[in-house]
Design a protein around this motif. Sequence first.
Motif, PDB file in Angstrom:
ATOM      1  N   PHE A 183       0.826  -1.200   0.000  1.00  0.00           N
ATOM      2  CA  PHE A 183       0.000   0.000   0.000  1.00  0.00           C
ATOM      3  C   PHE A 183       0.866   1.259   0.000  1.00  0.00           C
ATOM      4  CE2 PHE A 183      -2.792  -3.293   1.388  1.00  0.00           C
ATOM      5  CZ  PHE A 183      -4.048  -2.921   0.942  1.00  0.00           C
ATOM      6  N   ILE A 184       0.451   2.227  -0.818  1.00  0.00           N
ATOM      7  CA  ILE A 184       1.116   3.530  -0.881  1.00  0.00           C
ATOM      8  C   ILE A 184       0.069   4.600  -0.564  1.00  0.00           C
ATOM      9  CG2 ILE A 184       2.341   5.193  -2.322  1.00  0.00           C
ATOM     10  CD1 ILE A 184       3.404   2.905  -3.961  1.00  0.00           C
ATOM     11  N   GLU A 185       0.415   5.510   0.333  1.00  0.00           N
ATOM     12  CA  GLU A 185      -0.516   6.560   0.738  1.00  0.00           C
ATOM     13  C   GLU A 185      -0.248   7.854  -0.026  1.00  0.00           C
ATOM     14  OE1 GLU A 185      -0.190   7.014   4.942  1.00  0.00           O
ATOM     15  OE2 GLU A 185      -0.908   4.979   5.383  1.00  0.00           O
ATOM     16  N   ALA A 186      -1.215   8.751   0.070  1.00  0.00           N
ATOM     17  CA  ALA A 186      -1.088  10.133  -0.437  1.00  0.00           C
ATOM     18  C   ALA A 186      -0.876  10.211  -1.938  1.00  0.00           C
ATOM     19  CB  ALA A 186       0.031  10.858   0.300  1.00  0.00           C
ATOM     20  N   ILE A 187      -1.501   9.308  -2.694  1.00  0.00           N
ATOM     21  CA  ILE A 187      -1.486   9.405  -4.147  1.00  0.00           C
ATOM     22  C   ILE A 187      -2.798  10.064  -4.583  1.00  0.00           C
ATOM     23  CG2 ILE A 187      -1.341   8.171  -6.333  1.00  0.00           C
ATOM     24  CD1 ILE A 187       1.211   8.066  -4.688  1.00  0.00           C
ATOM     25  N   LEU A 188      -2.708  11.270  -5.110  1.00  0.00           N
ATOM     26  CA  LEU A 188      -3.889  12.050  -5.476  1.00  0.00           C
ATOM     27  C   LEU A 188      -3.940  12.262  -6.988  1.00  0.00           C
ATOM     28  CD1 LEU A 188      -3.657  14.789  -2.694  1.00  0.00           C
ATOM     29  CD2 LEU A 188      -5.133  12.759  -2.705  1.00  0.00           C
ATOM     30  N   PRO A 189      -5.138  12.381  -7.545  1.00  0.00           N
ATOM     31  CA  PRO A 189      -5.240  12.668  -8.979  1.00  0.00           C
ATOM     32  C   PRO A 189      -4.535  13.967  -9.332  1.00  0.00           C
ATOM     33  CG  PRO A 189      -7.371  11.996  -8.091  1.00  0.00           C
ATOM     34  CD  PRO A 189      -6.459  12.202  -6.914  1.00  0.00           C
ATOM     35  N   SER A 190      -3.933  14.011 -10.514  1.00  0.00           N
ATOM     36  CA  SER A 190      -3.194  15.191 -10.948  1.00  0.00           C
ATOM     37  C   SER A 190      -3.376  15.405 -12.442  1.00  0.00           C
ATOM     38  CB  SER A 190      -1.710  15.044 -10.630  1.00  0.00           C
ATOM     39  OG  SER A 190      -0.956  16.083 -11.215  1.00  0.00           O
ATOM     40  N   ALA A 191      -3.564  16.656 -12.828  1.00  0.00           N
ATOM     41  CA  ALA A 191      -3.661  16.994 -14.246  1.00  0.00           C
ATOM     42  C   ALA A 191      -2.352  16.722 -14.976  1.00  0.00           C
ATOM     43  CB  ALA A 191      -4.063  18.458 -14.409  1.00  0.00           C
ATOM     44  N   LYS A 192      -1.249  16.669 -14.229  1.00  0.00           N
ATOM     45  CA  LYS A 192       0.041  16.405 -14.878  1.00  0.00           C
ATOM     46  C   LYS A 192       0.073  15.027 -15.524  1.00  0.00           C
ATOM     47  CE  LYS A 192       2.317  17.700 -11.128  1.00  0.00           C
ATOM     48  NZ  LYS A 192       3.427  18.008 -10.190  1.00  0.00           N
ATOM     49  N   THR A 193      -0.414  14.016 -14.819  1.00  0.00           N
ATOM     50  CA  THR A 193      -0.410  12.674 -15.418  1.00  0.00           C
ATOM     51  C   THR A 193      -1.524  12.531 -16.455  1.00  0.00           C
ATOM     52  OG1 THR A 193      -1.596  11.919 -13.451  1.00  0.00           O
ATOM     53  CG2 THR A 193       0.739  11.420 -13.580  1.00  0.00           C
ATOM     54  N   ILE A 194      -2.633  13.242 -16.274  1.00  0.00           N
ATOM     55  CA  ILE A 194      -3.680  13.239 -17.299  1.00  0.00           C
ATOM     56  C   ILE A 194      -3.116  13.780 -18.604  1.00  0.00           C
ATOM     57  CG2 ILE A 194      -5.905  14.229 -17.996  1.00  0.00           C
ATOM     58  CD1 ILE A 194      -6.063  12.039 -15.826  1.00  0.00           C
ATOM     59  N   GLY A 195      -2.366  14.872 -18.511  1.00  0.00           N
ATOM     60  CA  GLY A 195      -1.761  15.446 -19.700  1.00  0.00           C
ATOM     61  C   GLY A 195      -0.726  14.541 -20.337  1.00  0.00           C
ATOM     62  N   GLN A 196       0.087  13.899 -19.509  1.00  0.00           N
ATOM     63  CA  GLN A 196       1.115  12.994 -20.031  1.00  0.00           C
ATOM     64  C   GLN A 196       0.492  11.840 -20.814  1.00  0.00           C
ATOM     65  OE1 GLN A 196       3.092  12.043 -16.387  1.00  0.00           O
ATOM     66  NE2 GLN A 196       4.307  13.915 -16.359  1.00  0.00           N
ATOM     67  N   LEU A 197      -0.569  11.252 -20.262  1.00  0.00           N
ATOM     68  CA  LEU A 197      -1.225  10.138 -20.949  1.00  0.00           C
ATOM     69  C   LEU A 197      -1.995  10.610 -22.180  1.00  0.00           C
ATOM     70  CD1 LEU A 197      -2.561   8.011 -17.941  1.00  0.00           C
ATOM     71  CD2 LEU A 197      -0.492   7.661 -19.301  1.00  0.00           C
ATOM     72  N   ALA A 198      -2.437  11.855 -22.160  1.00  0.00           N
ATOM     73  CA  ALA A 198      -3.189  12.394 -23.301  1.00  0.00           C
ATOM     74  C   ALA A 198      -2.304  12.638 -24.519  1.00  0.00           C
ATOM     75  CB  ALA A 198      -3.879  13.696 -22.899  1.00  0.00           C
ATOM     76  N   LEU A 199      -1.004  12.803 -24.296  1.00  0.00           N
ATOM     77  CA  LEU A 199      -0.102  13.099 -25.411  1.00  0.00           C
ATOM     78  C   LEU A 199      -0.137  11.990 -26.468  1.00  0.00           C
ATOM     79  CD1 LEU A 199       2.945  14.475 -23.377  1.00  0.00           C
ATOM     80  CD2 LEU A 199       1.370  15.797 -24.806  1.00  0.00           C
ATOM     81  N   ALA A 200      -0.131  10.742 -26.017  1.00  0.00           N
ATOM     82  CA  ALA A 200      -0.166   9.617 -26.964  1.00  0.00           C
ATOM     83  C   ALA A 200      -1.481   9.598 -27.728  1.00  0.00           C
ATOM     84  CB  ALA A 200       0.042   8.301 -26.227  1.00  0.00           C
ATOM     85  N   LYS A 201      -2.580   9.909 -27.037  1.00  0.00           N
ATOM     86  CA  LYS A 201      -3.878   9.957 -27.710  1.00  0.00           C
ATOM     87  C   LYS A 201      -3.923  11.084 -28.742  1.00  0.00           C
ATOM     88  CE  LYS A 201      -7.147   7.710 -24.634  1.00  0.00           C
ATOM     89  NZ  LYS A 201      -8.510   7.798 -24.063  1.00  0.00           N
ATOM     90  N   TYR A 202      -3.301  12.207 -28.411  1.00  0.00           N
ATOM     91  CA  TYR A 202      -3.271  13.325 -29.354  1.00  0.00           C
ATOM     92  C   TYR A 202      -2.509  12.925 -30.615  1.00  0.00           C
ATOM     93  CZ  TYR A 202      -2.516  17.966 -31.318  1.00  0.00           C
ATOM     94  OH  TYR A 202      -2.489  19.058 -32.170  1.00  0.00           O
ATOM     95  N   ASP A 203      -1.367  12.277 -30.450  1.00  0.00           N
ATOM     96  CA  ASP A 203      -0.573  11.863 -31.600  1.00  0.00           C
ATOM     97  C   ASP A 203      -1.341  10.891 -32.492  1.00  0.00           C
ATOM     98  OD1 ASP A 203       1.539  13.426 -30.765  1.00  0.00           O
ATOM     99  OD2 ASP A 203       2.602  11.784 -29.752  1.00  0.00           O
ATOM    100  N   LYS A 204      -2.178  10.061 -31.884  1.00  0.00           N
ATOM    101  CA  LYS A 204      -2.975   9.085 -32.640  1.00  0.00           C
ATOM    102  C   LYS A 204      -4.324   9.645 -33.060  1.00  0.00           C
ATOM    103  CE  LYS A 204      -0.888   5.193 -30.127  1.00  0.00           C
ATOM    104  NZ  LYS A 204      -1.163   4.086 -29.175  1.00  0.00           N
ATOM    105  N   GLN A 205      -4.583  10.898 -32.701  1.00  0.00           N
ATOM    106  CA  GLN A 205      -5.851  11.573 -33.013  1.00  0.00           C
ATOM    107  C   GLN A 205      -7.053  10.798 -32.464  1.00  0.00           C
ATOM    108  OE1 GLN A 205      -6.127  12.663 -37.170  1.00  0.00           O
ATOM    109  NE2 GLN A 205      -4.419  14.078 -37.020  1.00  0.00           N
ATOM    110  N   GLN A 206      -6.913  10.324 -31.242  1.00  0.00           N
ATOM    111  CA  GLN A 206      -8.002   9.612 -30.578  1.00  0.00           C
ATOM    112  C   GLN A 206      -8.854  10.629 -29.803  1.00  0.00           C
ATOM    113  OE1 GLN A 206      -5.836   6.673 -28.291  1.00  0.00           O
ATOM    114  NE2 GLN A 206      -5.789   5.233 -29.989  1.00  0.00           N
TER     115      GLN A 206
END
Length: 233
Positions: A183-206
């Motif tokens: 178990f790992i504590e204090a992991i909160l949602p962040s726009a930084k990782t949303i943006g990082q994962l979105a980059l691949a979708k943008y390149d593929k025009q998804q």
Amino acid sequence: MAVILAIETSTTVCSVALFKEGQLLGASELQIEKSHSSHITVMVAQLVENCGLTLADVSAVAVSGGPGSYTGLRIGSSTAKGLCFSLDIPLLEVSTLYGLAAQVIAATPNPEQYLFCPMLDARRMEVYTCLLTHELEEVMPVTPVILDEHLLQEKLTQQPIIFFGSGAAKYKPLVSEQPNALFIEAILPSAKTIGQLALAKYDKQQFEDIAYYEPFYLKDVYITGAGKSTANV
């Protein structure tokens, strides 16, 4: 020159981030409950200005698509869709749970040795969850579950699983004697990782259909028997 604005409002965290050519330019975050509607547009405007850009420079908007808070997801998706409509740019969606997992995977040495289980609190003993490999491949799809000692027991006998997110603390006492449950504590949602994962979708025009896009609310929990969730594996 792709400039992607990322928005995360699926929980009590209100977060925005800006990327240019795959590089993070800046991010802003608030952890104040019920602050999303009054702060999100101001945070976006300030972030873009602070990074020396204008909204006209934004190539696409990425939004955390859920599961999560109904109100938070509505605010995030409405903001993202409004920006996309007004700027005539595409909309990208990234799973909230995948965003959480990406944070942990990036910080885990030898991540291929583990499975990753993000859990978002859905009140009482319910969580929204999934089970992923270090390459974000689904072992168990995104689903709502009611926590009990049987959940993921078979998988835990085979491989270490890292649990994290706002719902993980409720599961920890149920597997206290299982050495493969980490178990790992204090992991909160962040726009930084949303943006990082979105980059691949943008390149593929998804891209999402802006007119018909709705967040993934995942509100209902289905029970098959006494205390057993359909997601027990």
